[in-house]
Design a protein around this motif. Structure first.
Motif, PDB file in Angstrom:
ATOM      1  N   ALA A  34       0.965  -1.186   0.071  1.00 13.15           N
ATOM      2  CA  ALA A  34       0.106  -0.167  -0.047  1.00 13.15           C
ATOM      3  C   ALA A  34       0.766   1.099   0.052  1.00 13.15           C
ATOM      4  O   ALA A  34       0.495   2.090  -0.726  1.00 13.15           O
ATOM      5  N   SER A  38       0.808   4.144  -3.166  1.00 10.07           N
ATOM      6  CA  SER A  38       0.675   5.150  -2.690  1.00 10.07           C
ATOM      7  C   SER A  38       1.564   5.991  -3.501  1.00 10.07           C
ATOM      8  O   SER A  38       1.172   7.343  -4.273  1.00 10.07           O
ATOM      9  N   ALA A  41       1.228   5.954  -7.333  1.00  9.09           N
ATOM     10  CA  ALA A  41      -0.237   6.732  -7.577  1.00  9.09           C
ATOM     11  C   ALA A  41       0.439   8.219  -8.096  1.00  9.09           C
ATOM     12  O   ALA A  41      -0.015   8.703  -9.041  1.00  9.09           O
ATOM     13  N   ARG A  84      -5.197  -2.477  -8.992  1.00 11.87           N
ATOM     14  CA  ARG A  84      -5.818  -1.621  -9.773  1.00 11.87           C
ATOM     15  C   ARG A  84      -6.893  -0.678  -8.767  1.00 11.87           C
ATOM     16  O   ARG A  84      -6.642   0.691  -8.979  1.00 11.87           O
ATOM     17  N   ASP A  85      -7.572  -1.347  -8.031  1.00 11.49           N
ATOM     18  CA  ASP A  85      -8.521  -0.566  -7.163  1.00 11.49           C
ATOM     19  C   ASP A  85      -7.919   0.345  -6.224  1.00 11.49           C
ATOM     20  O   ASP A  85      -8.285   1.459  -5.878  1.00 11.49           O
ATOM     21  N   TYR A  86      -6.674  -0.165  -5.660  1.00 14.42           N
ATOM     22  CA  TYR A  86      -5.872   0.654  -4.723  1.00 14.42           C
ATOM     23  C   TYR A  86      -5.591   2.002  -5.491  1.00 14.42           C
ATOM     24  O   TYR A  86      -5.526   2.955  -4.845  1.00 14.42           O
ATOM     25  N   VAL A 121      -6.719   3.552  -8.186  1.00  8.67           N
ATOM     26  CA  VAL A 121      -7.833   4.211  -8.236  1.00  8.67           C
ATOM     27  C   VAL A 121      -8.354   4.784  -7.013  1.00  8.67           C
ATOM     28  O   VAL A 121      -8.814   6.151  -7.324  1.00  8.67           O
ATOM     29  N   SER A 122      -8.231   4.410  -6.127  1.00  9.49           N
ATOM     30  CA  SER A 122      -8.770   4.893  -4.781  1.00  9.49           C
ATOM     31  C   SER A 122      -7.682   6.062  -4.623  1.00  9.49           C
ATOM     32  O   SER A 122      -8.074   6.981  -3.790  1.00  9.49           O
ATOM     33  N   ARG A 123      -6.494   6.146  -5.002  1.00  9.78           N
ATOM     34  CA  ARG A 123      -5.724   7.281  -4.861  1.00  9.78           C
ATOM     35  C   ARG A 123      -5.721   8.089  -6.282  1.00  9.78           C
ATOM     36  O   ARG A 123      -4.788   9.164  -6.291  1.00  9.78           O
ATOM     37  N   GLY A 124      -6.921   8.300  -6.785  1.00  3.20           N
ATOM     38  CA  GLY A 124      -7.034   9.112  -7.828  1.00  3.20           C
ATOM     39  C   GLY A 124      -6.581   9.003  -9.196  1.00  3.20           C
ATOM     40  O   GLY A 124      -6.749   9.880 -10.214  1.00  3.20           O
ATOM     41  N   SER A 137      -7.036   7.436 -12.782  1.00  2.00           N
ATOM     42  CA  SER A 137      -8.261   7.263 -13.680  1.00  2.00           C
ATOM     43  C   SER A 137      -8.460   5.645 -14.014  1.00  2.00           C
ATOM     44  O   SER A 137      -7.505   5.305 -14.401  1.00  2.00           O
ATOM     45  N   PRO A 138      -9.569   5.248 -13.727  1.00  2.00           N
ATOM     46  CA  PRO A 138      -9.836   3.764 -13.884  1.00  2.00           C
ATOM     47  C   PRO A 138      -9.486   3.415 -15.516  1.00  2.00           C
ATOM     48  O   PRO A 138      -9.177   2.390 -15.953  1.00  2.00           O
TER      49      PRO A 138
END
Length: 227
Positions: free
Chosen positions: A130, A134, A137, A175-177, A179-182, A184-185
């Motif tokens: 994680a 971060s 990202a 990927r989801d982590y 995306v959660s940090r901004g 774009s999916p």
């Protein structure tokens, strides 16, 4: 300067690559320029060999020219931004066991051993990964023309019924982590290969550990960067 002479099966001798390889070996180049030059040299080598086999010495010369252009352009580029991202991720992953490299086709690769990112049999991102993601990202946001492919792999322990979805789940969790940090999916593709693409011997514990991994590839398309 390099001079490469290739004797082909038809008895032809080709000396068509000196210029391309000389460029790849020149001093005072930036790392980005050197990588592009090396691509030209490698492309020229392949083009010369193929052209010589099919069209003699003239074909070899023409093949070298065409191959050099293809090698220099490629599908992706290694820009200054990509080099900066690589350096940032090398710093962020120190001591984690996560590998950072530049691939032959100019993509940035993060190789995440499962032990560095996920608990056994689970797909939840662990705290070590994680922290790395971060930072990752942040680097992705600084170069938003890039695309990201995430591929999950497992060792051969267990059945495909377990391994295939687990490899997908780990890629998707990564990927989801992000995306959660901004991020774009729309920039992501994910895939799970189960145990089908081992990089080490599944007959040993060390080999199985190497095969349990998630690979993340960042690519900057040449046509996008040229706009």
């Amino acid at each position: 300067m390099y001079t490469i002479t290739t004797r082909l099966s038809r008895g032809l001798t080709v000396s068509a690559l000196a210029a391309a390889m000389a460029v790849a070996g020149c001093a005072n180049m930036s790392e980005t320029q050197s990588d592009s030059a090396k691509g030209a040299g490698i492309g020229a080598l392949g083009g010369a060999i193929l052209g010589g086999l099919t069209g003699g010495s003239k074909g070899a010369t023409q093949g070298a020219v065409i191959g050099a252009g293809a090698g220099a352009l490629g599908g992706y580029i290694w820009s200054t931004r990509m080099q900066e991202q690589k350096k940032a991720m090398e710093q962020a992953t120190q001591g984690t066991g996560i590998g950072v490299s530049q691939t032959a086709d100019n993509r940035l690769k993060l190789d995440v051993p499962a032990d560095a990112g996920f608990a056994t049999g689970r797909s939840a991102v662990n705290p070590t990964l994680a922290r790395v993601l971060s930072q990752f990202a942040t680097t992705l946001q600084s170069n938003q023309v890039t695309t990201v492919a995430i591929i999950g792999h497992t060792d051969s322990t267990g059945s495909d019924a377990v391994n295939n979805p687990l490899s997908f789940d780990r890629a998707n969790a990564t990927r989801d982590y992000l995306v959660s940090r901004g991020v774009s999916p729309a920039r992501f593709t994910t895939d799970g290969r189960g145990s089908r693409e081992p990089i080490a011997d599944n007959g040993t514990a060390q080999g199985r550990a190497a095969n349990r991994r998630v690979e993340i590839y960042v690519a900057e398309p040449a046509q996008t960067a040229a706009r």
